[in-house]
Scaffold this motif. Structure first.
Motif, PDB file in Angstrom:
ATOM      1  N   ARG A 252      -2.998   3.759 -13.419  1.00  0.00           N
ATOM      2  CA  ARG A 252      -1.931   4.228 -12.527  1.00  0.00           C
ATOM      3  C   ARG A 252      -2.412   5.299 -11.561  1.00  0.00           C
ATOM      4  NH1 ARG A 252       2.768   5.762 -16.499  1.00  0.00           N
ATOM      5  NH2 ARG A 252       1.018   6.779 -17.570  1.00  0.00           N
ATOM      6  N   TYR A 253      -3.422   6.047 -11.954  1.00  0.00           N
ATOM      7  CA  TYR A 253      -4.027   7.043 -11.068  1.00  0.00           C
ATOM      8  C   TYR A 253      -5.444   7.303 -11.554  1.00  0.00           C
ATOM      9  CZ  TYR A 253      -2.460   9.991 -14.982  1.00  0.00           C
ATOM     10  OH  TYR A 253      -2.225  10.502 -16.224  1.00  0.00           O
ATOM     11  N   GLY A 254      -6.257   7.869 -10.682  1.00  0.00           N
ATOM     12  CA  GLY A 254      -7.615   8.244 -11.046  1.00  0.00           C
ATOM     13  C   GLY A 254      -7.698   9.737 -11.303  1.00  0.00           C
ATOM     14  N   GLN A 255      -8.810  10.157 -11.868  1.00  0.00           N
ATOM     15  CA  GLN A 255      -9.022  11.575 -12.129  1.00  0.00           C
ATOM     16  C   GLN A 255     -10.448  11.973 -11.780  1.00  0.00           C
ATOM     17  OE1 GLN A 255      -7.324  11.468 -16.346  1.00  0.00           O
ATOM     18  NE2 GLN A 255      -6.555  13.453 -15.644  1.00  0.00           N
ATOM     19  N   PHE A 256     -10.574  13.103 -11.093  1.00  0.00           N
ATOM     20  CA  PHE A 256     -11.888  13.675 -10.835  1.00  0.00           C
ATOM     21  C   PHE A 256     -12.412  14.333 -12.108  1.00  0.00           C
ATOM     22  CE2 PHE A 256      -9.862  13.784  -6.575  1.00  0.00           C
ATOM     23  CZ  PHE A 256     -10.772  12.966  -5.903  1.00  0.00           C
ATOM     24  N   ALA A 257     -13.662  14.749 -12.082  1.00  0.00           N
ATOM     25  CA  ALA A 257     -14.285  15.340 -13.268  1.00  0.00           C
ATOM     26  C   ALA A 257     -13.531  16.568 -13.768  1.00  0.00           C
ATOM     27  CB  ALA A 257     -15.741  15.693 -12.970  1.00  0.00           C
ATOM     28  N   ASP A 258     -12.875  17.300 -12.845  1.00  0.00           N
ATOM     29  CA  ASP A 258     -12.146  18.509 -13.254  1.00  0.00           C
ATOM     30  C   ASP A 258     -10.728  18.217 -13.733  1.00  0.00           C
ATOM     31  OD1 ASP A 258     -10.810  17.864 -10.940  1.00  0.00           O
ATOM     32  OD2 ASP A 258     -11.222  19.764  -9.911  1.00  0.00           O
ATOM     33  N   GLY A 259     -10.371  16.914 -13.798  1.00  0.00           N
ATOM     34  CA  GLY A 259      -9.041  16.530 -14.278  1.00  0.00           C
ATOM     35  C   GLY A 259      -8.011  16.364 -13.187  1.00  0.00           C
ATOM     36  N   THR A 260      -8.346  16.724 -11.953  1.00  0.00           N
ATOM     37  CA  THR A 260      -7.414  16.559 -10.841  1.00  0.00           C
ATOM     38  C   THR A 260      -7.150  15.072 -10.592  1.00  0.00           C
ATOM     39  OG1 THR A 260      -8.322  18.549  -9.823  1.00  0.00           O
ATOM     40  CG2 THR A 260      -6.994  17.102  -8.407  1.00  0.00           C
ATOM     41  N   ARG A 261      -5.899  14.742 -10.401  1.00  0.00           N
ATOM     42  CA  ARG A 261      -5.527  13.340 -10.172  1.00  0.00           C
ATOM     43  C   ARG A 261      -5.659  12.955  -8.708  1.00  0.00           C
ATOM     44  NH1 ARG A 261       0.069  12.367 -13.643  1.00  0.00           N
ATOM     45  NH2 ARG A 261      -0.695  13.136 -15.665  1.00  0.00           N
ATOM     46  N   TYR A 262      -5.935  11.673  -8.492  1.00  0.00           N
ATOM     47  CA  TYR A 262      -5.841  11.126  -7.137  1.00  0.00           C
ATOM     48  C   TYR A 262      -5.152   9.769  -7.210  1.00  0.00           C
ATOM     49  CZ  TYR A 262     -10.063   8.496  -8.515  1.00  0.00           C
ATOM     50  OH  TYR A 262     -10.973   7.701  -9.174  1.00  0.00           O
ATOM     51  N   LYS A 263      -4.526   9.404  -6.128  1.00  0.00           N
ATOM     52  CA  LYS A 263      -3.667   8.227  -6.082  1.00  0.00           C
ATOM     53  C   LYS A 263      -4.468   6.934  -5.984  1.00  0.00           C
ATOM     54  CE  LYS A 263       0.029   6.191  -3.227  1.00  0.00           C
ATOM     55  NZ  LYS A 263       0.947   5.882  -4.343  1.00  0.00           N
ATOM     56  N   HIS A 264      -4.048   5.925  -6.754  1.00  0.00           N
ATOM     57  CA  HIS A 264      -4.531   4.562  -6.566  1.00  0.00           C
ATOM     58  C   HIS A 264      -3.530   3.809  -5.698  1.00  0.00           C
ATOM     59  CE1 HIS A 264      -8.032   4.757  -8.983  1.00  0.00           C
ATOM     60  NE2 HIS A 264      -7.454   4.723 -10.159  1.00  0.00           N
ATOM     61  N   TYR A 265      -4.023   2.836  -4.945  1.00  0.00           N
ATOM     62  CA  TYR A 265      -3.178   2.099  -4.016  1.00  0.00           C
ATOM     63  C   TYR A 265      -3.077   0.633  -4.428  1.00  0.00           C
ATOM     64  CZ  TYR A 265      -3.895   6.287  -1.267  1.00  0.00           C
ATOM     65  OH  TYR A 265      -3.949   7.597  -0.864  1.00  0.00           O
ATOM     66  N   TYR A 266      -1.875   0.071  -4.279  1.00  0.00           N
ATOM     67  CA  TYR A 266      -1.639  -1.345  -4.570  1.00  0.00           C
ATOM     68  C   TYR A 266      -2.136  -1.727  -5.969  1.00  0.00           C
ATOM     69  CZ  TYR A 266      -0.694  -1.538   0.421  1.00  0.00           C
ATOM     70  OH  TYR A 266      -0.191  -1.313   1.672  1.00  0.00           O
ATOM     71  N   VAL A 267      -1.722  -0.938  -6.945  1.00  0.00           N
ATOM     72  CA  VAL A 267      -2.209  -1.172  -8.308  1.00  0.00           C
ATOM     73  C   VAL A 267      -1.786  -2.527  -8.861  1.00  0.00           C
ATOM     74  CG1 VAL A 267      -2.136  -0.333 -10.692  1.00  0.00           C
ATOM     75  CG2 VAL A 267      -2.429   1.286  -8.810  1.00  0.00           C
ATOM     76  N   PRO A 268      -0.493  -2.911  -8.833  1.00  0.00           N
ATOM     77  CA  PRO A 268      -0.113  -4.219  -9.390  1.00  0.00           C
ATOM     78  C   PRO A 268      -0.836  -5.380  -8.707  1.00  0.00           C
ATOM     79  CG  PRO A 268       1.831  -2.866  -9.035  1.00  0.00           C
ATOM     80  CD  PRO A 268       0.690  -2.160  -8.362  1.00  0.00           C
ATOM     81  N   GLU A 269      -0.951  -5.278  -7.372  1.00  0.00           N
ATOM     82  CA  GLU A 269      -1.630  -6.348  -6.644  1.00  0.00           C
ATOM     83  C   GLU A 269      -3.103  -6.428  -7.027  1.00  0.00           C
ATOM     84  OE1 GLU A 269       1.799  -4.823  -4.117  1.00  0.00           O
ATOM     85  OE2 GLU A 269       0.215  -3.936  -5.356  1.00  0.00           O
ATOM     86  N   SER A 270      -3.754  -5.275  -7.120  1.00  0.00           N
ATOM     87  CA  SER A 270      -5.184  -5.243  -7.442  1.00  0.00           C
ATOM     88  C   SER A 270      -5.455  -5.780  -8.840  1.00  0.00           C
ATOM     89  CB  SER A 270      -5.698  -3.803  -7.326  1.00  0.00           C
ATOM     90  OG  SER A 270      -5.517  -3.303  -6.008  1.00  0.00           O
ATOM     91  N   VAL A 271      -4.594  -5.427  -9.795  1.00  0.00           N
ATOM     92  CA  VAL A 271      -4.763  -5.912 -11.163  1.00  0.00           C
ATOM     93  C   VAL A 271      -4.463  -7.411 -11.236  1.00  0.00           C
ATOM     94  CG1 VAL A 271      -3.929  -5.707 -13.534  1.00  0.00           C
ATOM     95  CG2 VAL A 271      -4.284  -3.654 -12.154  1.00  0.00           C
ATOM     96  N   GLY A 272      -3.435  -7.848 -10.516  1.00  0.00           N
ATOM     97  CA  GLY A 272      -3.087  -9.267 -10.526  1.00  0.00           C
ATOM     98  C   GLY A 272      -4.197 -10.141  -9.959  1.00  0.00           C
ATOM     99  N   ILE A 273      -4.803  -9.702  -8.859  1.00  0.00           N
ATOM    100  CA  ILE A 273      -5.892 -10.480  -8.256  1.00  0.00           C
ATOM    101  C   ILE A 273      -7.069 -10.563  -9.223  1.00  0.00           C
ATOM    102  CG2 ILE A 273      -7.565 -10.565  -6.376  1.00  0.00           C
ATOM    103  CD1 ILE A 273      -5.421  -9.106  -4.644  1.00  0.00           C
ATOM    104  N   ALA A 274      -7.428  -9.432  -9.840  1.00  0.00           N
ATOM    105  CA  ALA A 274      -8.549  -9.428 -10.784  1.00  0.00           C
ATOM    106  C   ALA A 274      -8.266 -10.319 -11.991  1.00  0.00           C
ATOM    107  CB  ALA A 274      -8.847  -8.003 -11.238  1.00  0.00           C
ATOM    108  N   THR A 275      -7.024 -10.327 -12.456  1.00  0.00           N
ATOM    109  CA  THR A 275      -6.662 -11.185 -13.587  1.00  0.00           C
ATOM    110  C   THR A 275      -6.798 -12.653 -13.212  1.00  0.00           C
ATOM    111  OG1 THR A 275      -5.156  -9.494 -14.444  1.00  0.00           O
ATOM    112  CG2 THR A 275      -4.835 -11.737 -15.233  1.00  0.00           C
ATOM    113  N   GLY A 276      -6.409 -13.000 -11.991  1.00  0.00           N
ATOM    114  CA  GLY A 276      -6.599 -14.372 -11.527  1.00  0.00           C
ATOM    115  C   GLY A 276      -8.068 -14.757 -11.484  1.00  0.00           C
ATOM    116  N   PHE A 277      -8.909 -13.850 -10.980  1.00  0.00           N
ATOM    117  CA  PHE A 277     -10.352 -14.090 -10.997  1.00  0.00           C
ATOM    118  C   PHE A 277     -10.836 -14.344 -12.424  1.00  0.00           C
ATOM    119  CE2 PHE A 277     -12.739 -12.436  -7.031  1.00  0.00           C
ATOM    120  CZ  PHE A 277     -11.725 -12.832  -6.188  1.00  0.00           C
ATOM    121  N   LEU A 278     -10.354 -13.518 -13.359  1.00  0.00           N
ATOM    122  CA  LEU A 278     -10.807 -13.618 -14.751  1.00  0.00           C
ATOM    123  C   LEU A 278     -10.401 -14.945 -15.374  1.00  0.00           C
ATOM    124  CD1 LEU A 278     -12.040 -12.474 -17.317  1.00  0.00           C
ATOM    125  CD2 LEU A 278      -9.923 -11.202 -17.709  1.00  0.00           C
ATOM    126  N   ILE A 279      -9.170 -15.366 -15.174  1.00  0.00           N
ATOM    127  CA  ILE A 279      -8.710 -16.634 -15.746  1.00  0.00           C
ATOM    128  C   ILE A 279      -9.513 -17.797 -15.173  1.00  0.00           C
ATOM    129  CG2 ILE A 279      -6.744 -18.220 -15.838  1.00  0.00           C
ATOM    130  CD1 ILE A 279      -4.941 -15.714 -16.010  1.00  0.00           C
TER     131      ILE A 279
END
Length: 206
Positions: free
Chosen positions: A113-140
């Motif tokens: 849902r989000y990324g984290q730098f080494a110091d624990g600070t969060r940063y935003k991920h974009y289009y997470v459902p779409e990115s996961v869905g595409i990768a799952t299709g590749f995997l299947i």
């Protein structure tokens, strides 16, 4: 170009979701190669917000089955609602999920849902459902190319998987893929073989 597209189309036309798996082992290297293929899928800002946990350990698979069946029992006892249960009738599914132990591998897919730098600070991920869905299709598709069968399974809720697999709060489980060889005598519901024709899924404006 056309030959390549048609060849892939024909191979994927043979793909079927199965619920009965042979216990024959599948090499870890084959699973890793398929997940590496999934890792090549495009993603928002190339953040690649997905993580795959491949499980062959029998004790872990038993824990995953127990957790999934607990949620599935609630689902089929009414939490799903009448319309959803009616839609599932032609497929013939129920709360028992033996495939979660019978399949030699389970691949649990997590969305970050989000990324984290080494110091624990969060940063935003974009289009997470779409990115996961595409990768799952590749995997299947990769698993099918490898001669393996798979079953998509989405117990709801799935948060128990974070605890079972020791995944961080930032990750949300979205799917379990049971993976292996189809068991001898396995059948596929006729309803699952019916796919929409091209003119129902494609509009061309040329």
């Amino acid at each position: 170009m056309l030959a390549g597209a048609e060849g892939f189309r024909d191979r994927m036309a043979d793909r079927r979701t199965v619920r009965d798996f042979d216990r024959r082992p599948v090499p870890r290297a084959a699973i890793e190669a398929c997940i590496r293929a999934a890792g090549n899928a495009p993603s928002g800002a190339n953040h690649q917000p997905r993580h795959f946990v491949a499980v062959s350990d029998p004790a872990l698979k038993a824990r995953i089955r127990a957790g999934a069946e607990e949620e599935e029992a609630r689902f089929y006892e009414g939490a799903a609602g009448d319309a959803w249960l009616k839609a599932l009738e032609p497929i013939g599914t129920g709360p028992a999920k033996p495939h979660l132990e019978e399949a030699p591998w389970l691949i649990v897919i997590f969305a970050q849902r989000y990324g984290q730098f080494a110091d624990g600070t969060r940063y935003k991920h974009y289009y997470v459902p779409e990115s996961v869905g595409i990768a799952t299709g590749f995997l299947i598709a990769a698993l099918h190319e490898a001669g393996l069968s798979s079953l998509t399974h989405t117990p709801n809720p799935m948060r128990f998987l974070n605890a079972v697999l020791d995944r961080p709060e930032a990750e949300k489980p979205v799917m379990i893929l049971a993976v292996g060889h189809t068991a001898p005598g396995a059948t596929v519901p006729r309803a699952a073989t019916l796919k929409k024709p091209l003119d129902e899924i494609l509009t061309v404006r040329d």
